[in-house]
Design a protein around this motif. Sequence first.
Motif, PDB file in Angstrom:
ATOM      1  N   THR A 215      42.336  64.120  14.766  1.00 30.33           N
ATOM      2  CA  THR A 215      41.584  65.046  15.615  1.00 30.33           C
ATOM      3  C   THR A 215      40.478  65.764  14.858  1.00 30.33           C
ATOM      4  O   THR A 215      39.419  66.002  15.417  1.00 30.33           O
ATOM      5  CB  THR A 215      42.546  66.067  16.227  1.00 30.33           C
TER       6      THR A 215
ATOM      7  N   ILE B 266      34.559  59.299  11.491  1.00 30.03           N
ATOM      8  CA  ILE B 266      35.329  58.654  12.559  1.00 30.03           C
ATOM      9  C   ILE B 266      36.122  57.463  12.032  1.00 30.03           C
ATOM     10  O   ILE B 266      37.230  57.193  12.492  1.00 30.03           O
ATOM     11  CB  ILE B 266      34.404  58.257  13.716  1.00 30.03           C
TER      12      ILE B 266
ATOM     13  N   LEU C  96      44.897  56.961  12.424  1.00 31.60           N
ATOM     14  CA  LEU C  96      45.650  56.633  13.638  1.00 31.60           C
ATOM     15  C   LEU C  96      46.740  55.601  13.342  1.00 31.60           C
ATOM     16  O   LEU C  96      47.794  55.598  13.981  1.00 31.60           O
ATOM     17  CB  LEU C  96      44.683  56.096  14.688  1.00 31.60           C
TER      18      LEU C  96
ATOM     19  N   ILE D 256      39.919  49.368  18.158  1.00 32.11           N
ATOM     20  CA  ILE D 256      39.210  50.634  17.942  1.00 32.11           C
ATOM     21  C   ILE D 256      38.331  50.542  16.694  1.00 32.11           C
ATOM     22  O   ILE D 256      37.177  50.996  16.699  1.00 32.11           O
ATOM     23  CB  ILE D 256      40.225  51.785  17.848  1.00 32.11           C
TER      24      ILE D 256
ATOM     25  N   GLU E 256      30.699  62.320  12.637  1.00 35.23           N
ATOM     26  CA  GLU E 256      31.175  62.680  13.962  1.00 35.23           C
ATOM     27  C   GLU E 256      30.747  64.102  14.244  1.00 35.23           C
ATOM     28  O   GLU E 256      30.787  64.958  13.367  1.00 35.23           O
ATOM     29  CB  GLU E 256      32.698  62.558  13.973  1.00 35.23           C
ATOM     30  N   GLN E 257      30.250  64.328  15.438  1.00 35.55           N
ATOM     31  CA  GLN E 257      29.904  65.691  15.805  1.00 35.55           C
ATOM     32  C   GLN E 257      30.962  66.249  16.726  1.00 35.55           C
ATOM     33  O   GLN E 257      31.592  65.516  17.474  1.00 35.55           O
ATOM     34  CB  GLN E 257      28.552  65.710  16.517  1.00 35.55           C
ATOM     35  N   THR E 258      31.162  67.533  16.640  1.00 35.69           N
ATOM     36  CA  THR E 258      32.110  68.168  17.552  1.00 35.69           C
ATOM     37  C   THR E 258      31.399  69.271  18.303  1.00 35.69           C
ATOM     38  O   THR E 258      30.343  69.747  17.892  1.00 35.69           O
ATOM     39  CB  THR E 258      33.298  68.768  16.806  1.00 35.69           C
ATOM     40  N   GLN E 259      31.978  69.643  19.405  1.00 34.50           N
ATOM     41  CA  GLN E 259      31.383  70.719  20.187  1.00 34.50           C
ATOM     42  C   GLN E 259      32.463  71.696  20.598  1.00 34.50           C
ATOM     43  O   GLN E 259      33.597  71.305  20.874  1.00 34.50           O
ATOM     44  CB  GLN E 259      30.675  70.139  21.416  1.00 34.50           C
TER      45      GLN E 259
ATOM     46  N   ILE F 226      44.015  75.680  24.774  1.00 32.39           N
ATOM     47  CA  ILE F 226      44.932  74.588  24.436  1.00 32.39           C
ATOM     48  C   ILE F 226      46.074  75.095  23.569  1.00 32.39           C
ATOM     49  O   ILE F 226      47.237  74.727  23.754  1.00 32.39           O
ATOM     50  CB  ILE F 226      44.155  73.466  23.730  1.00 32.39           C
TER      51      ILE F 226
ATOM     52  N   ILE G 182      48.908  68.123  22.280  1.00 31.05           N
ATOM     53  CA  ILE G 182      47.896  69.151  22.061  1.00 31.05           C
ATOM     54  C   ILE G 182      46.744  68.593  21.219  1.00 31.05           C
ATOM     55  O   ILE G 182      45.559  68.817  21.516  1.00 31.05           O
ATOM     56  CB  ILE G 182      48.549  70.364  21.364  1.00 31.05           C
ATOM     57  N   LEU G 183      47.101  67.822  20.170  1.00 28.81           N
ATOM     58  CA  LEU G 183      46.045  67.267  19.315  1.00 28.81           C
ATOM     59  C   LEU G 183      45.185  66.277  20.094  1.00 28.81           C
ATOM     60  O   LEU G 183      43.964  66.227  19.915  1.00 28.81           O
ATOM     61  CB  LEU G 183      46.670  66.606  18.091  1.00 28.81           C
TER      62      LEU G 183
ATOM     63  N   ILE H  92      44.581  66.322  23.381  1.00 23.89           N
ATOM     64  CA  ILE H  92      43.709  67.087  24.288  1.00 23.89           C
ATOM     65  C   ILE H  92      42.539  67.687  23.507  1.00 23.89           C
ATOM     66  O   ILE H  92      41.388  67.667  23.950  1.00 23.89           O
ATOM     67  CB  ILE H  92      44.508  68.198  24.989  1.00 23.89           C
ATOM     68  N   LEU H  93      42.844  68.212  22.299  1.00 24.39           N
ATOM     69  CA  LEU H  93      41.777  68.789  21.480  1.00 24.39           C
ATOM     70  C   LEU H  93      40.741  67.732  21.115  1.00 24.39           C
ATOM     71  O   LEU H  93      39.530  67.991  21.148  1.00 24.39           O
ATOM     72  CB  LEU H  93      42.362  69.381  20.200  1.00 24.39           C
ATOM     73  N   ALA H  94      41.211  66.518  20.773  1.00 21.14           N
ATOM     74  CA  ALA H  94      40.261  65.456  20.434  1.00 21.14           C
ATOM     75  C   ALA H  94      39.390  65.130  21.636  1.00 21.14           C
ATOM     76  O   ALA H  94      38.178  64.946  21.503  1.00 21.14           O
ATOM     77  CB  ALA H  94      41.008  64.214  19.965  1.00 21.14           C
TER      78      ALA H  94
ATOM     79  N   LEU I  67      38.575  67.125  24.123  1.00 21.37           N
ATOM     80  CA  LEU I  67      37.673  68.219  24.488  1.00 21.37           C
ATOM     81  C   LEU I  67      36.561  68.420  23.479  1.00 21.37           C
ATOM     82  O   LEU I  67      35.450  68.783  23.849  1.00 21.37           O
ATOM     83  CB  LEU I  67      38.471  69.512  24.637  1.00 21.37           C
ATOM     84  N   THR I  68      36.845  68.232  22.184  1.00 25.16           N
ATOM     85  CA  THR I  68      35.856  68.652  21.197  1.00 25.16           C
ATOM     86  C   THR I  68      35.032  67.512  20.621  1.00 25.16           C
ATOM     87  O   THR I  68      33.950  67.767  20.106  1.00 25.16           O
ATOM     88  CB  THR I  68      36.541  69.374  20.028  1.00 25.16           C
ATOM     89  N   ARG I  69      35.511  66.261  20.698  1.00 25.31           N
ATOM     90  CA  ARG I  69      34.756  65.189  20.061  1.00 25.31           C
ATOM     91  C   ARG I  69      33.583  64.768  20.927  1.00 25.31           C
ATOM     92  O   ARG I  69      33.658  64.832  22.158  1.00 25.31           O
ATOM     93  CB  ARG I  69      35.672  63.989  19.836  1.00 25.31           C
ATOM     94  N   LYS I  70      32.529  64.302  20.284  1.00 25.77           N
ATOM     95  CA  LYS I  70      31.383  63.807  21.037  1.00 25.77           C
ATOM     96  C   LYS I  70      31.349  62.283  21.093  1.00 25.77           C
ATOM     97  O   LYS I  70      30.833  61.710  22.034  1.00 25.77           O
ATOM     98  CB  LYS I  70      30.088  64.308  20.404  1.00 25.77           C
ATOM     99  N   ASN I  71      31.875  61.639  20.053  1.00 28.90           N
ATOM    100  CA  ASN I  71      31.858  60.176  20.030  1.00 28.90           C
ATOM    101  C   ASN I  71      32.895  59.641  21.019  1.00 28.90           C
ATOM    102  O   ASN I  71      34.045  60.074  21.024  1.00 28.90           O
ATOM    103  CB  ASN I  71      32.197  59.710  18.621  1.00 28.90           C
TER     104      ASN I  71
ATOM    105  N   SER J 179      36.208  58.368  19.597  1.00 35.35           N
ATOM    106  CA  SER J 179      37.161  59.420  19.217  1.00 35.35           C
ATOM    107  C   SER J 179      37.916  59.941  20.426  1.00 35.35           C
ATOM    108  O   SER J 179      39.097  60.266  20.336  1.00 35.35           O
ATOM    109  CB  SER J 179      36.431  60.574  18.564  1.00 35.35           C
TER     110      SER J 179
ATOM    111  N   MET K  53      40.618  57.630  21.062  1.00 35.60           N
ATOM    112  CA  MET K  53      41.747  57.880  20.145  1.00 35.60           C
ATOM    113  C   MET K  53      42.586  59.051  20.640  1.00 35.60           C
ATOM    114  O   MET K  53      43.820  59.030  20.534  1.00 35.60           O
ATOM    115  CB  MET K  53      41.222  58.184  18.745  1.00 35.60           C
TER     116      MET K  53
ATOM    117  N   PHE L  78      27.526  58.745  21.904  1.00 34.69           N
ATOM    118  CA  PHE L  78      27.835  60.171  22.036  1.00 34.69           C
ATOM    119  C   PHE L  78      27.789  60.538  23.512  1.00 34.69           C
ATOM    120  O   PHE L  78      26.788  60.326  24.189  1.00 34.69           O
ATOM    121  CB  PHE L  78      26.839  61.012  21.251  1.00 34.69           C
TER     122      PHE L  78
END
Lengths: 168, 102
Positions: free
Chosen positions: A23, A28, A35, A70, A87-90, A99, B17-18, B20-22, B24-28, B31, B34, B93
């Motif tokens: 996560t 990536i 994984l 994958i 990898e970018q996150t938002q 959560i 939880i992990l 769901i977090l992936a 919500l927050t990942r852009k790729n 991911s 995954m 993305f």
Amino acid sequence: MNFQDIAILFFGLLTILSATFVTFSPKILYSAFSLLFTFFGVAALYLILSADFLAATQVIVYVGGILILIIFGVLLTARITNLEILEQTQQRFIALLPIGSIGLGLILLILFTNWPINLLPNEPTTATIGKKLILTYVIAFEASSVLLIAALIGAVRLGRERNDENVQ
Amino acid sequence: MFNNLQVFLIISTILFILGILAILTRKNAISILMGIELILNSAGLNFVAFSKFSSGNLNGQIFALFIILLAAAEAAVALAIFLGLYRQRKTVFVDQASELKQ
């Protein structure tokens, strides 16, 4: 603390830590390889839960199939010259609050519920699963084979080059 | 000590939880896929844990088997879609591909 406890602790921690890395890793490709350890950890937990056939299926399908897919996807959708596939996150911190509270609520719910106990004996499961698939769950079994064929054909159709359509 | 239902349910909750977090927050997009796999694994772990400790029969394991099957089908189709997206837009993305038409 006997051997089973040590195994549960080890594989549970392996699963959780590698899933955390999946996560939060900034690269990536690293999270794709992490994984792998999550899938193996879950397979080992299946073994501890006396699901031998399911553990073997998990290793074959997830590690041998989905993970390879994958990794192929990661490598095919990035520029090869760009070795650091970043990898970018938002909105990580906005997401963490609801959560985290949902997770805390679920864990409290799990700890304070009185679950019924009805243990499954430790014995081979493959024969029983096969009989149940053919007798009780035969409609779901056949429907899933149709679904697999449809998904396969759809994936091939979607993955083809675009200018193939005019050739036919 | 650890061999009870709650331990496995807590492990699967953390996996969920992990995941769901992936998502919500990942852009790729890969991911996000995954993250979906993590959630499906946690659901399967729940089914198998309940089958072992709470129900006393193998129906939960069969549900987990169907979950693995659906995950395989879903991953194949999703990756084909991502390859098509990358071929058209040169990106995977999700925030750069939020419109259906170009």
